[in-house]
Structures are given as C-alpha cells and as structure tokens.
Design a protein around this motif. Sequence first.
Motif, PDB file in Angstrom:
ATOM      1  N   ASP A 262      42.960  22.722  22.279  1.00 31.31           N
ATOM      2  CA  ASP A 262      44.353  23.081  22.034  1.00 31.31           C
ATOM      3  C   ASP A 262      44.812  24.237  22.912  1.00 31.31           C
ATOM      4  O   ASP A 262      45.985  24.305  23.275  1.00 31.31           O
ATOM      5  N   ALA A 263      43.903  25.142  23.225  1.00 33.44           N
ATOM      6  CA  ALA A 263      44.252  26.241  24.127  1.00 33.44           C
ATOM      7  C   ALA A 263      42.992  26.825  24.745  1.00 33.44           C
ATOM      8  O   ALA A 263      41.970  26.981  24.072  1.00 33.44           O
ATOM      9  N   LEU A 264      43.106  27.144  26.018  1.00 30.44           N
ATOM     10  CA  LEU A 264      42.077  27.898  26.736  1.00 30.44           C
ATOM     11  C   LEU A 264      42.717  29.213  27.129  1.00 30.44           C
ATOM     12  O   LEU A 264      43.703  29.229  27.874  1.00 30.44           O
ATOM     13  N   ILE A 265      42.194  30.306  26.601  1.00 26.48           N
ATOM     14  CA  ILE A 265      42.717  31.638  26.910  1.00 26.48           C
ATOM     15  C   ILE A 265      41.722  32.332  27.834  1.00 26.48           C
ATOM     16  O   ILE A 265      40.632  32.740  27.416  1.00 26.48           O
ATOM     17  N   GLU A 266      42.094  32.440  29.098  1.00 31.58           N
ATOM     18  CA  GLU A 266      41.214  33.058  30.105  1.00 31.58           C
ATOM     19  C   GLU A 266      41.480  34.565  30.110  1.00 31.58           C
ATOM     20  O   GLU A 266      42.307  35.074  30.872  1.00 31.58           O
ATOM     21  N   ASN A 267      40.736  35.237  29.273  1.00 32.59           N
ATOM     22  CA  ASN A 267      40.925  36.666  29.049  1.00 32.59           C
ATOM     23  C   ASN A 267      39.977  37.540  29.870  1.00 32.59           C
ATOM     24  O   ASN A 267      40.315  38.666  30.225  1.00 32.59           O
ATOM     25  N   ALA A 268      38.797  37.045  30.194  1.00 33.46           N
ATOM     26  CA  ALA A 268      37.770  37.868  30.840  1.00 33.46           C
ATOM     27  C   ALA A 268      38.226  38.374  32.207  1.00 33.46           C
ATOM     28  O   ALA A 268      38.739  37.620  33.028  1.00 33.46           O
ATOM     29  N   SER A 269      38.045  39.669  32.441  1.00 35.16           N
ATOM     30  CA  SER A 269      38.366  40.285  33.721  1.00 35.16           C
ATOM     31  C   SER A 269      37.457  41.476  33.946  1.00 35.16           C
ATOM     32  O   SER A 269      36.766  41.938  33.027  1.00 35.16           O
ATOM     33  N   LEU A 270      37.520  41.983  35.167  1.00 39.45           N
ATOM     34  CA  LEU A 270      36.638  43.063  35.580  1.00 39.45           C
ATOM     35  C   LEU A 270      37.438  44.077  36.379  1.00 39.45           C
ATOM     36  O   LEU A 270      38.245  43.712  37.228  1.00 39.45           O
ATOM     37  N   ALA A 271      37.231  45.360  36.098  1.00 36.27           N
ATOM     38  CA  ALA A 271      37.846  46.436  36.879  1.00 36.27           C
ATOM     39  C   ALA A 271      36.732  47.308  37.445  1.00 36.27           C
ATOM     40  O   ALA A 271      35.925  47.853  36.687  1.00 36.27           O
ATOM     41  N   LEU A 272      36.685  47.442  38.760  1.00 34.80           N
ATOM     42  CA  LEU A 272      35.615  48.184  39.427  1.00 34.80           C
ATOM     43  C   LEU A 272      36.204  49.230  40.363  1.00 34.80           C
ATOM     44  O   LEU A 272      37.337  49.087  40.838  1.00 34.80           O
ATOM     45  N   VAL A 273      35.422  50.252  40.647  1.00 33.26           N
ATOM     46  CA  VAL A 273      35.824  51.218  41.671  1.00 33.26           C
ATOM     47  C   VAL A 273      34.780  51.300  42.790  1.00 33.26           C
ATOM     48  O   VAL A 273      34.980  52.003  43.766  1.00 33.26           O
ATOM     49  N   GLN A 274      33.700  50.560  42.621  1.00 30.05           N
ATOM     50  CA  GLN A 274      32.676  50.502  43.665  1.00 30.05           C
ATOM     51  C   GLN A 274      32.690  49.113  44.284  1.00 30.05           C
ATOM     52  O   GLN A 274      32.719  48.106  43.575  1.00 30.05           O
ATOM     53  N   PHE A 275      32.665  49.055  45.608  1.00 29.60           N
ATOM     54  CA  PHE A 275      32.677  47.782  46.320  1.00 29.60           C
ATOM     55  C   PHE A 275      31.341  47.071  46.142  1.00 29.60           C
ATOM     56  O   PHE A 275      30.282  47.669  46.273  1.00 29.60           O
TER      57      PHE A 275
END
Length: 335
Positions: free
Chosen positions: A108-121
């Motif tokens: 019924d729904a796919l919620i793509e919530n996962a994310s990443l925030a980085l400060v190192q390359f």
Amino acid sequence: MADLFDLVRTQRTQLPIVPTPSTVAGGTYIVTGANTGLGFECAKHFISLGASRVIIAVRSVQKGDAALAIIRKETGRYDVGEVWELDLASLDSVEAFAKRLDTLDRVDALIENASLALVQFSLTEGMETSLMVNVASTMLLAIRALPKLRASAKMFKIQPHLVVVTSGTAFSQKGVLEGTEGNIFDALSAKGTTNIAERYPLTKLLQIYAVRQLASLFPVSDTNVVINAVNPGLCTTELARNAGFIFRLQLGLMKLLLGRTAEEGSRTLLHAAVAGVASHGKYVSDCRIKEDYIPEWIRDESGCLTQRRVWGDLVKTLETRGHTVDIPGHPANKV
C-alpha cells in the motif's frame, strides 16, 4: 525575516495524524530506516492504526529486531511487524530487497525514509557514500518497487503511494549542480568537488529532481500509483550523528528551540503515504501539499533541464554498475 517567521510558525504547528484505522486496515506498509527516529515512529503509527503488515527495512537486523520489540510492547500488537535487511550502501542489497518485496501479496505504501548525513568524504562502490545511500540506492529501490505497486493497485483496487523523505535544506543549493561538469554522480564522487559538509542538502536536491522526473514518467493515470517527496521539517533525530562537533552543536541548538519530536515529524510521512493524486510529483510538507515552496529555479525551464540531466546521469550511473533501468511498458530510462 519572513522566512524565519514562517519556519517558526510551521515548526510549532500541531500536525494531525491523517491516516485512520479504516484507511490503513488490511494494508501492507514498508518503511526504510525504521529502527530509529522518524521511520520508527512512522512504523509504530501504522501498526497502531491497524495495518495488517508493516515491514521495517534496516541495515542492521539486530537493531531492527530491538526496535520492533519496543513497538510491539507499546502498541500491544505482537502479531504484526517484520524486519527485513536493506543496506542502501549496496546496490545489490537493494536488488535483493526488491526481489523479496515482489513476494508480497500487496504493497500500500513504500516510505523511503533512510538517509545519511556525513562530513567526512568516503566512497562506496566507487560513489561518494551519501550519494549512494540518499540518491542512487533510494531511487533504484523506487524504480524496482513500481511494478509491485502497480500490480497492487490493479489487483486490490487501491492507490499505493511511493514516498521519498527529502528536506527543505535542498533549496540552499541553487546553482551547484549547474556548475558541475560531466556526469553529476561521477563529478561529485571526486574528492574536493564540493564542500562535503554541504553534501546532505545537495543529495536532497538530487532526490527532489529525481522524484519529480520519475513521477512525470509514470503518471497516476497510467499506474494508479502516487509518487511524492515529503519534507518532515526540523526534527530531533539521530540523522546528524556522523556529523562534526560544531555542526552537531549548532543543529542541536536549533532543535532545542524549534525541533519537532520524531513522533511529530513522522506525521508528515503518514500524510504523504495517503496524500492522494494531488500530491503526485509534488513537494509535501507540514501535512500539506506545498508545491509553491519549490523555488522558481527548480520549476522553470532551466530547472526542468537540470531535472532531466539528473535523471539521465542517474540512469547511466546505475547501468554502468550493472543495474538496468527498464520497466516493461515504460521508457523510464529515457529523458
């Protein structure tokens, strides 16, 4: 100053829980990154509202199991909830997850919530890591999930939703992509191309462009699947746990003053998951469709060119890594 006032007003607005038990009952909902933060609260809401099946998609099954145990205890529903492994740092993991998704009777729904925030390359499979997680893998999963969502719509006479959780910080990146030469994903995977501390909002801009293009390629009239992008606002979550001390300190102060709780922020995800046809291809925020918040430079002719460029470069990037973008009946790999 008006923007600041608007931010304060919207952040402090009491958000509704839009889905009801009658709209959720019998449904299957998938939430990525649901072991903590917004995803955790979103999954808990779906279980509380009476969903038949809720899948917590996480990199660490152990952490997912722990989160599900808490949700079951707090909701009293011990027979609902599953933990599926999904590592967005691996395109092969996305493919494996998508194949497993195809075994479900409905989505019924796919919620793509996962994310990443980085400060190192750092690089993952030859791509800058946050680009891989936030954009390439997220959009590959969206593409792979579409056939199942379409089949669910047809078989169960429902209108599934594909939701990508993005951020209003994307609008701080005006002109960055236009100043990038060659394939965007290759260029941004070269160390020193842009300030890595600004990479998170840049990946969110790429998400917005990609979601808008995907929605244009797959209109609801053809698929009966709604595709949208939701901004949950400034929320008190663990998203910046990998960021530098100064950034975390500044963000922590902002959250203290204006931050929504993870539960409050999750209400925006719930709304996006049932927002309907009017939200297709649109920017959703504060439990409303807020397309007028999209800057003109994204919506104008130049922005549309950038949008098609982002999509083309994304498809090429996936295909050079062996992940063909070709859904039968739709030329999704053309721009």
